[in-house]
Design a protein around this motif. Structure first.
Motif: not given
Length: 472
Positions: A285-287, A381-388
């Motif tokens: 899911e997080r590539n 930047a692509n997978e963690v930040e958008p989930r915060l």
């Protein structure tokens, strides 16, 4: 008559001398009844890693926390939640922990400044205090209420009273404080006897950083029961590990039997574990493809064991590259990683409102990638930040920590889930039978100390720091 009387007086003296001589002759000089504290350090440091950190407790934890699905024998039973209340399943682990803690206690007694035979041996004293805290925490985290004050007395007290976890945790912190003080003042260092930091550039400094890092871990553990836990954790972490070089690990294992990492031996002899769909799907899911290539021996979804529903097989599903195959034999035992400390800081900063918590989280994720020999690239930047996003911050912090912990740090992942409820577990047997919240008390206690053993239900009764009630 006087001569005869004198001869009779000499007879008892003669036999007395003979008995003393015979006692010396009959004594096994190669089996000493006591040992210098420094010569107990190899046993203490190796057992704390090998037995406490990297065997049965970790193998059950990795199934409960769904890093791995249990796909053979006892591990398959754990995955299915069959037989998990049996007093026998972790009996050996309990006995090993108390054996290791007894070694620590013996060293501490021998190096007591007032009453010990080695009052100046502060290095051995400090290591023993720090590792007693480490092993004591593992014991209470799995079982909750445990014996401590009345334990370690041998035949003098075979039925020690149990203590609540709320009493044990201050003891853990005090032992670490005492260890830091003793190590700070140590003048003779036994680095050659130390399997954990024997190769460190500065053994003394390394142990002090480890003790402060452990203090941070155990302060964080009490986040549900201590309003100041996060602040205390940050204060301790500031004195802890500064880089991955400071991590608390035991290496030196070889591609050979004996001599391999215990996880590697477990794979070779048992082949009980397979990669779980829980962590696999989370990473897909997080590539998180770069770490997946380093984690799993197959990234084909068809090869991944469905958690809680896998068939019983040895080698029929994908397996961890860290715990299966010949390369796994050489991997170190991870007692406390640098990335764990950074995740502790990130969570504590978030919960205390520190402005730089995301920066610290990025440092934690980057450290985890480096530990697993993967390039982080744009992953954060692509997978963690958008989930915060608002309300999801803690879940993503713990989820990233959970992924980083695969699978050699399963015990701490298990502790984090019980403390926070993150990430969400997927085993369907959690709903029908229950999640295993704690270990059943061992048969050695149930059979010989039953009057003191608390009555608990492992599926419904949580340990104190996870929101459970005290049972004593």
């Amino acid at each position: 008559m006087k001569k005869i009387f004198a001869l009779f007086l000499m007879i008892p003296l003669f036999f007395a001398c003979s008995e003393d001589v015979m006692d010396e002759i009959n004594e096994d000089q190669n089996n000493a009844t006591s040992m210098d504290a420094r010569n107990m350090l190899p046993d203490l440091t190796l057992k704390s890693a090998f037995e406490s950190t990297a065997t049965d407790l970790a193998w059950y934890a990795t199934v409960y926390i769904e890093h791995n699905a249990g796909t053979w024998n006892q591990s398959h039973q754990a995955d299915q939640r069959v037989g998990q209340t049996a007093a026998s399943i972790l009996n050996n682990s309990w006995n090993s922990l108390y054996d290791v803690m007894n070694i620590s206690k013996t060293i501490i007694e021998q190096t007591d400044p007032q009453t010990g035979s080695e009052p100046s041996n502060l290095h051995a004293r400090a290591v023993a205090q720090i590792l007693l805290a480490y092993n004591l925490a593992i014991a209470t985290d799995f079982w909750g209420e445990i014996p401590y004050a009345e334990a370690f007395q041998g035949f003098e007290n075979l039925q020690p009273a149990y203590q609540n976890q709320s009493e044990i945790y201050p003891i853990i912190q005090q032992l670490l404080d005492d260890g830091i003080a003793a190590m700070t003042n140590a003048t003779t260092i036994h680095a050659g006897k130390d399997y954990i930091y024997g190769n460190a550039a500065d053994n003394q400094a390394a142990w002090i950083k480890a003790a402060w890092s452990l203090k941070a871990r155990y302060h964080l553990r009490l986040s549900n029961v201590d309003n100041a836990a996060y602040t205390k954790a940050l204060t301790a972490a500031a004195n802890g590990f500064e880089s991955a070089d400071d991590a608390m690990m035991v290496g030196g294992f070889v591609v050979d039997l004996p001599g391999a990492n215990p996880w590697g031996e477990f794979w070779y002899y048992r082949e009980h574990l397979s990669v779980s769909t829980t962590i696999f799907d989370m990473m897909v899911e997080r590539n998180d493809t770069l770490r997946m290539a380093n984690y799993f021996n197959s990234t084909d979804p068809a090869d991944i064991a469905p958690i809680g529903e896998a068939e019983q097989t040895q080698g029929g599903y994908a397996q961890s590259l860290y715990t299966s195959g010949w390369d796994a034999f050489e991997t170190p035992i991870v007692m406390f990683s640098y990335h764990e400390l950074k995740f502790i800081e990130a969570e504590a900063k978030f919960e205390t409102g520190a402005a730089d918590w995301q920066e610290t989280l990025e440092e934690a994720v980057e450290a985890a990638f480096e530990f697993h020999n993967a390039e982080i690239g744009d992953y954060f930047a692509n997978e963690v930040e958008p989930r915060l996003t608002a309300g999801n911050e803690l879940e993503e912090i713990i989820t990233q920590k959970y992924i980083a912990f695969f699978d050699r740090e399963a015990i701490e992942a298990y502790n984090d889930y019980r403390r926070t409820g993150f990430p969400e577990m997927q085993n369907p047997n959690n709903a029908t039978v229950g999640f295993v919240n704690r270990a059943p008390f061992p048969v050695s206690e149930v059979s010989s100390n039953s009057a003191n053993v608390p009555a608990i239900d492992i599926f419904t009764d949580k340990v104190w720091w996870a929101g459970g009630s005290e049972n004593l």
